[in-house]
Design a protein around this motif. Structure first.
Motif, short mmCIF file in Angstrom:
data_model
loop_
_atom_site.label_atom_id
_atom_site.label_comp_id
_atom_site.label_asym_id
_atom_site.label_seq_id
_atom_site.Cartn_x
_atom_site.Cartn_y
_atom_site.Cartn_z
N ASP A 223 0.86 -1.17 0.00
CA ASP A 223 0.00 0.00 0.00
C ASP A 223 0.90 1.23 0.00
O ASP A 223 1.71 1.41 0.93
CB ASP A 223 -0.89 0.01 1.24
CG ASP A 223 -1.89 -1.13 1.23
OD1 ASP A 223 -2.84 -1.07 0.44
OD2 ASP A 223 -1.72 -2.07 2.02
N ILE A 224 0.78 2.06 -1.04
CA ILE A 224 1.62 3.26 -1.18
C ILE A 224 0.67 4.43 -1.43
O ILE A 224 0.09 4.55 -2.51
CB ILE A 224 2.63 3.11 -2.34
CG1 ILE A 224 3.47 1.84 -2.16
CG2 ILE A 224 3.53 4.34 -2.41
CD1 ILE A 224 4.41 1.55 -3.33
N ALA A 225 0.50 5.27 -0.40
CA ALA A 225 -0.54 6.29 -0.48
C ALA A 225 -0.04 7.62 0.05
O ALA A 225 0.57 7.68 1.13
CB ALA A 225 -1.77 5.85 0.29
N ASP A 226 -0.33 8.71 -0.69
CA ASP A 226 -0.09 10.06 -0.17
C ASP A 226 -1.09 10.41 0.91
O ASP A 226 -0.74 11.05 1.91
CB ASP A 226 -0.22 11.09 -1.30
CG ASP A 226 0.94 11.04 -2.28
OD1 ASP A 226 2.05 10.66 -1.87
OD2 ASP A 226 0.72 11.39 -3.46
N ASN A 249 -0.22 -3.93 -6.24
CA ASN A 249 -0.15 -2.89 -5.22
C ASN A 249 -1.41 -2.03 -5.22
O ASN A 249 -2.12 -1.94 -6.22
CB ASN A 249 1.07 -2.00 -5.47
CG ASN A 249 2.36 -2.79 -5.50
OD1 ASN A 249 2.89 -3.16 -4.47
ND2 ASN A 249 2.86 -3.07 -6.70
N ARG A 250 -1.66 -1.37 -4.08
CA ARG A 250 -2.68 -0.34 -3.97
C ARG A 250 -1.96 1.00 -3.89
O ARG A 250 -1.22 1.26 -2.93
CB ARG A 250 -3.53 -0.54 -2.71
CG ARG A 250 -4.64 -1.58 -2.86
CD ARG A 250 -4.20 -3.00 -2.71
NE ARG A 250 -3.34 -3.21 -1.56
CZ ARG A 250 -2.49 -4.23 -1.47
NH1 ARG A 250 -2.37 -5.11 -2.46
NH2 ARG A 250 -1.74 -4.38 -0.41
N VAL A 280 4.11 -4.12 -15.22
CA VAL A 280 3.27 -3.41 -14.26
C VAL A 280 1.87 -4.01 -14.39
O VAL A 280 1.16 -3.76 -15.37
CB VAL A 280 3.25 -1.89 -14.55
CG1 VAL A 280 2.39 -1.17 -13.52
CG2 VAL A 280 4.67 -1.33 -14.54
N ARG A 281 1.47 -4.80 -13.39
CA ARG A 281 0.22 -5.56 -13.56
C ARG A 281 -0.57 -5.65 -12.25
O ARG A 281 -0.02 -5.60 -11.15
CB ARG A 281 0.53 -6.97 -14.05
CG ARG A 281 1.25 -7.86 -13.05
CD ARG A 281 1.72 -9.15 -13.68
NE ARG A 281 2.40 -9.99 -12.69
CZ ARG A 281 3.25 -10.98 -13.00
NH1 ARG A 281 3.52 -11.25 -14.29
NH2 ARG A 281 3.81 -11.70 -12.05
N ASP A 282 -1.88 -5.72 -12.41
CA ASP A 282 -2.81 -6.02 -11.32
C ASP A 282 -2.71 -5.04 -10.15
O ASP A 282 -2.90 -5.42 -8.99
CB ASP A 282 -2.61 -7.46 -10.82
CG ASP A 282 -2.87 -8.49 -11.90
OD1 ASP A 282 -3.68 -8.20 -12.81
OD2 ASP A 282 -2.27 -9.58 -11.87
N ASN A 283 -2.39 -3.79 -10.46
CA ASN A 283 -2.36 -2.76 -9.44
C ASN A 283 -3.67 -1.98 -9.45
O ASN A 283 -4.35 -1.89 -10.47
CB ASN A 283 -1.20 -1.79 -9.69
CG ASN A 283 0.14 -2.49 -9.72
OD1 ASN A 283 0.70 -2.83 -8.69
ND2 ASN A 283 0.67 -2.72 -10.93
N HIS A 284 -4.03 -1.41 -8.30
CA HIS A 284 -5.18 -0.50 -8.22
C HIS A 284 -4.64 0.89 -7.92
O HIS A 284 -4.02 1.11 -6.87
CB HIS A 284 -6.14 -0.94 -7.12
CG HIS A 284 -7.44 -0.17 -7.14
ND1 HIS A 284 -7.54 1.13 -6.70
CD2 HIS A 284 -8.68 -0.53 -7.56
CE1 HIS A 284 -8.78 1.54 -6.85
NE2 HIS A 284 -9.50 0.56 -7.36
#
Length: 325
Positions: A223-226, A249-250, A280-284
């Motif tokens: 999970d990588i979020a600002d 990844n999210r 780069v696959r299956d990320n949201h």
């Protein structure tokens, strides 16, 4: 048979040549003696232990030892020069804070095959604004279930083209700063491999959440979020190319991002190593800005393979070479 050979030798204490002759006469196979590996010690750190600070136990440790750190707040830093050393918290809340060694980090790691587990490394500051929770200057490094809170860099790795850094199950909060240069949640130089999996990145400031110059970079199930307050530049930056797998990844780019145009950047500082595969696959990916952003901006000549990604908000999936467009 090695056990029988040892028992005969210990029971009769014959000279080795006579014992060997007897063994051959019985038709038994002669196998080389294999010494049992040495078992490392465990050094205990805590208020009621022999070592009151992690640095004291680390200084006393030998190759292959384990340093167990009891929960508590330690205003301490350490330099690890041994190999095959494990430093681990024995419960939640084993915290190293505020103090840096060699003007670099809370933990400066010069040894190889080091494991850091269940520690919190926080508030690393140095005058050049490049202070780190961990400064990786040795060989292979594994970091598990650890927290990096409010450091200038969470993890900073110097060049070591033969080494691997593996970060798993860890948390990065409020790291990063841009002064004379920029610091990041994770920043590694030219390593063989950087793998980051099952980890959480929140509110990175100014720099990138992950910046990697490694020959291969793997970012998997994170999970990588600002969030509303993070001001990071790129979520993931691979500035010199190298193969990459960004999978499952999210990702979220927030309204205060310092670089609104791109979420993942590849090759913008010049490709200086083989870039065989970019997946780069299956990320949201969610863009919480009022404007559009590019999910992947690829400056290399290697096409990015995009598949299974889900987008929310105003998102341009790709700039540069890649399939599908």
């Amino acid at each position: 048979m090695p056990v029988l050979y040892w028992l005969v030798a210990m029971t009769h204490r014959k000279p080795l040549p006579r014992l060997l002759a007897a063994t051959l006469g019985l038709g038994l196979p002669v196998l080389p003696w294999i010494a049992a590996p040495a078992i490392g010690r465990t050094l205990q750190v805590g208020a009621d232990q022999a070592y009151k600070a992690p640095s004291a136990a680390i200084a006393a440790a030998h190759d292959g030892d384990v340093v167990d750190v009891a929960p508590g707040q330690y205003y301490d830093c350490a330099v690890i020069t041994q190999n095959n050393l494990t430093v681990q918290g024995t419960g939640p809340g084993a915290v190293l804070t505020d103090k840096t060694c060699q003007g670099k980090a809370l933990l400066v790691i010069d040894g190889a095959n080091i494991t850091i587990r269940n520690l919190t490394l926080q508030r690393a500051r140095v005058p050049d604004q490049n202070g780190a929770g961990i400064r990786a200057e040795g060989g292979n490094l594994t970091i598990e279930n650890s927290r990096f809170i409010n450091d200038q860099n969470g993890i900073l790795g110097a060049d070591n083209p033969q080494a691997v850094i593996h970060v798993s199950g860890s948390t990065f909060e409020d790291n990063g700063i841009c002064g004379g240069s920029c610091s990041h949640a994770i920043y590694v130089g030219h390593f063989k491999l950087l793998r980051v999996d099952h980890s959480h990145f929140m509110r990175t400031h100014d720099g990138h959440s992950i910046k990697s110059r490694a020959s291969r970079t793997e970012v998997i199930d994170n999970d990588i979020a600002d969030g509303p307050d993070g001001t990071s530049s790129y979520l993931i930056d691979i500035p010199n190319g190298g193969s990459a797998l960004i999978d499952g990844n999210r990702l979220e780019k927030g309204p205060r991002t310092g670089n609104p145009a791109n979420a993942i950047m590849i090759g913008e500082e010049g490709v200086d190593q083989p870039t065989d595969s970019l997946i780069v696959r299956d990320n949201h990916f969610t863009n919480d800005q009022a404007r559009s952003t590019t999910f992947v901006n690829n400056i290399t000549a290697t096409p990015v393979q995009l598949s299974g990604n889900v987008f929310q908000g105003q998102v341009r999936p790709l700039a540069g070479d890649g399939l599908p467009r």
